[in-house]
Write an enzyme that holds these catalytic residues in place. Structure first.
Site: not given
Length: 128
Positions: A45, A84
């Site tokens: 991530y 994101h």
């Protein structure tokens, strides 16, 4: 950022990198963490990446991202990388697209203190 963020960054090892100009001026950073996947294996991530404005378009962000993606691709336990991106950030969407990230879904109201609050989930799968 909160204490949890810094703890995760500290535990990320080589997946968190700092970029310096002339060895003493911090100009950029990429901070990542490794997460377990429910179906097995791990995923990377990308929590944040940033470069000071005067050093953008000099390849600093590209170098940092390439480093962590190459490291992750070499680790057989890591199946994918994800992050994101705010829906209005077309520069970032184009940047990550050049590295093979694909938009998987739009998440409404992901961000609490910025407008628009929506983001895209971008994912890059590593060939195994």
């Amino acid at each position: 950022y909160n204490h949890k963020f810094y703890s995760e960054v500290q535990n990320a090892g080589e997946y968190t990198q700092l970029a310096y100009y002339q060895t003493d001026i911090l100009i950029g950073a990429i901070c990542c963490r490794i997460e377990k996947r429910p179906e097995g294996g791990h995923k990377l991530y990308i929590m944040t990446i940033g470069v000071l404005a005067p050093y953008r378009c000099c390849g600093v962000g590209t170098s940092m991202l390439e480093y962590v993606l190459n490291k992750a691709a070499d680790d057989q336990e890591i199946n994918e990388a994800y992050l994101h991106v705010q829906t209005s950030n077309t520069d970032a969407l184009n940047f990550y697209g050049r590295f093979g990230f694909e938009q998987k879904e739009k998440i409404l109201n992901y961000y609490k203190r910025i407008d628009p609050p929506d983001c895209f989930l971008l994912v890059k799968t590593f060939a195994r």
